[in-house]
Design a protein around this motif. Structure first.
Motif, short mmCIF file in Angstrom:
data_model
loop_
_atom_site.label_atom_id
_atom_site.label_comp_id
_atom_site.label_asym_id
_atom_site.label_seq_id
_atom_site.Cartn_x
_atom_site.Cartn_y
_atom_site.Cartn_z
N VAL A 119 162.14 56.11 90.32
CA VAL A 119 162.68 55.30 89.24
C VAL A 119 162.74 56.14 87.96
O VAL A 119 162.00 57.11 87.81
CB VAL A 119 161.81 54.04 88.99
N THR A 120 163.61 55.75 87.07
CA THR A 120 163.73 56.44 85.78
C THR A 120 163.69 55.42 84.65
O THR A 120 164.29 54.34 84.76
CB THR A 120 165.04 57.24 85.69
N PRO A 121 162.99 55.73 83.57
CA PRO A 121 162.96 54.81 82.42
C PRO A 121 164.30 54.83 81.69
O PRO A 121 164.93 55.86 81.55
CB PRO A 121 161.84 55.37 81.53
N GLU A 122 164.72 53.67 81.22
CA GLU A 122 165.91 53.57 80.40
C GLU A 122 165.56 53.98 78.96
O GLU A 122 164.38 54.08 78.61
CB GLU A 122 166.44 52.13 80.40
N PRO A 123 166.54 54.21 78.13
CA PRO A 123 166.24 54.45 76.70
C PRO A 123 165.50 53.25 76.12
O PRO A 123 165.86 52.10 76.40
CB PRO A 123 167.64 54.61 76.08
N PRO A 124 164.46 53.48 75.34
CA PRO A 124 163.69 52.37 74.77
C PRO A 124 164.55 51.47 73.87
O PRO A 124 165.46 51.94 73.19
CB PRO A 124 162.60 53.07 73.95
N ASN A 125 164.23 50.20 73.91
CA ASN A 125 164.89 49.23 73.04
C ASN A 125 163.88 48.72 72.02
O ASN A 125 162.90 48.05 72.38
CB ASN A 125 165.44 48.07 73.87
N VAL A 126 164.08 49.05 70.76
CA VAL A 126 163.19 48.61 69.68
C VAL A 126 163.85 47.46 68.93
O VAL A 126 164.98 47.59 68.47
CB VAL A 126 162.87 49.77 68.72
N ASP A 127 163.14 46.35 68.87
CA ASP A 127 163.68 45.13 68.24
C ASP A 127 163.44 45.18 66.73
O ASP A 127 162.46 44.64 66.22
CB ASP A 127 163.00 43.91 68.86
N GLU A 128 164.36 45.83 66.05
CA GLU A 128 164.21 45.98 64.60
C GLU A 128 164.36 44.65 63.86
O GLU A 128 163.83 44.49 62.75
CB GLU A 128 165.23 46.99 64.09
N GLU A 167 154.08 56.86 81.05
CA GLU A 167 152.71 56.92 81.54
C GLU A 167 152.66 56.73 83.06
O GLU A 167 153.36 55.88 83.60
CB GLU A 167 151.85 55.86 80.85
N PRO A 168 151.85 57.53 83.76
CA PRO A 168 151.81 57.46 85.24
C PRO A 168 151.57 56.06 85.78
O PRO A 168 152.20 55.67 86.78
CB PRO A 168 150.66 58.41 85.59
N ALA A 169 150.69 55.30 85.15
CA ALA A 169 150.39 53.95 85.66
C ALA A 169 151.62 53.05 85.58
O ALA A 169 151.90 52.27 86.50
CB ALA A 169 149.24 53.33 84.87
N ASN A 170 152.38 53.16 84.49
CA ASN A 170 153.58 52.33 84.34
C ASN A 170 154.68 52.76 85.29
O ASN A 170 155.40 51.93 85.86
CB ASN A 170 154.07 52.38 82.89
N LEU A 171 154.83 54.07 85.47
CA LEU A 171 155.82 54.57 86.42
C LEU A 171 155.46 54.14 87.84
O LEU A 171 156.34 53.74 88.62
CB LEU A 171 155.90 56.10 86.35
N ALA A 172 154.18 54.20 88.18
CA ALA A 172 153.74 53.81 89.53
C ALA A 172 154.00 52.33 89.78
O ALA A 172 154.42 51.93 90.87
CB ALA A 172 152.26 54.13 89.71
N ALA A 173 153.73 51.50 88.77
CA ALA A 173 153.98 50.07 88.92
C ALA A 173 155.46 49.78 89.12
O ALA A 173 155.85 48.95 89.94
CB ALA A 173 153.45 49.32 87.69
N ALA A 174 156.30 50.49 88.36
CA ALA A 174 157.75 50.30 88.50
C ALA A 174 158.22 50.77 89.87
O ALA A 174 159.09 50.14 90.49
CB ALA A 174 158.48 51.05 87.39
N GLN A 175 157.65 51.89 90.36
CA GLN A 175 158.05 52.41 91.66
C GLN A 175 157.64 51.45 92.78
O GLN A 175 158.39 51.22 93.73
CB GLN A 175 157.41 53.78 91.90
N LYS A 176 156.45 50.88 92.65
CA LYS A 176 155.99 49.92 93.66
C LYS A 176 156.89 48.70 93.69
O LYS A 176 157.24 48.19 94.76
CB LYS A 176 154.55 49.51 93.37
#
Length: 230
Positions: A119-128, A167-176
């Motif tokens: 999986v790959t993270p998308e560009p962050p979305n900041v709610d200004e 972060e590895p934990a977040n990437l792992a959760a998304a991959q799972k």
């Protein structure tokens, strides 16, 4: 009686040859059926996955506290600001990269293994729009300084959100979660194709050993069954 032995041996040889031939023909038919079934599975899933280049498989979100400084044109115009900004980062999986070599079919257990990319993270979305300012300091905060502070806060929050998403934990959760999403996505067309009950397992190239079996990256479904057919 001895003169009948040659005839008896010949008859046994003919019978044995016939049994062997029938068994070989049955095995060839079975292999052909397996090959056709495997090819059908690949076609069904390839058609399902081909247009899913950005399948959303997860999201991480929260708020970030940032402190930014605008130096101003002179030291007297230096200002700073503390702000809290909500953010979200989605994770996507490019299923269009999955090719015929990424499927493994075990006809004995009717288990299908699908190898998918990471999986790959998308560009962050900041709610200004929902940015909350907790404090601004400076002798005189100009309009230009306020604009710069808001822009820098957004940039800093975006950078921090990207770090959180990586972060590895977040990437792992998304991959799972991606493995579950793809397995569910695969079952629907397989059921519609009338192929019967199939166990679907989804892995990544980095999965290594799972459930006691090593992932074989050397041969695809078609190659394995074609070799057996030969």
């Amino acid at each position: 009686m001895k003169r009948y032995w040659p005839l008896l041996l010949l008859a046994l040889a003919v019978i044995g040859g016939a049994v062997w031939w029938n068994a070989r023909q049955a095995e060839e038919r079975r292999v052909e059926e397996e090959l056709a079934q495997a090819q059908g599975i690949v076609r069904v899933l390839s058609a399902t996955f081909s247009n899913k280049a950005a399948l959303k498989v997860g999201e991480v979100k929260g708020t970030l506290d940032v402190t930014v400084v605008d130096p101003g044109a002179i030291s007297l115009l230096r200002s700073s600001q503390k702000a809290t900004l909500p953010y979200s980062v989605g994770y996507t999986l490019d299923l269009s990269q999955v090719g015929a070599d990424d499927y493994r079919w075990d006809p004995a257990s009717r288990a299908l293994t699908i190898r998918v990319p990471l999986v790959t993270p998308e560009p962050p979305n900041v709610d200004e729009a929902n940015r909350a300012v907790s404090g601004t300091s400076g002798i005189f905060v100009t309009r230009n300084a306020s604009t710069n502070l808001a822009r820098r806060a957004s940039q800093l929050a975006t950078a921090k959100a990207g770090e959180v998403a990586a972060e590895p934990a977040n990437l792992a959760a998304a991959q799972k979660n991606a493995e579950k999403v793809v397995a569910d996505l695969a079952r629907a067309p397989l059921d519609a194709a009338g192929l019967g009950p199939i166990t679907v397992r989804v892995v990544t190239p980095a999965a290594g050993v799972r459930d006691g079996e090593r992932w074989d990256v050397s041969r695809s479904i078609e190659q394995v069954l074609a070799d057996r057919q030969r």
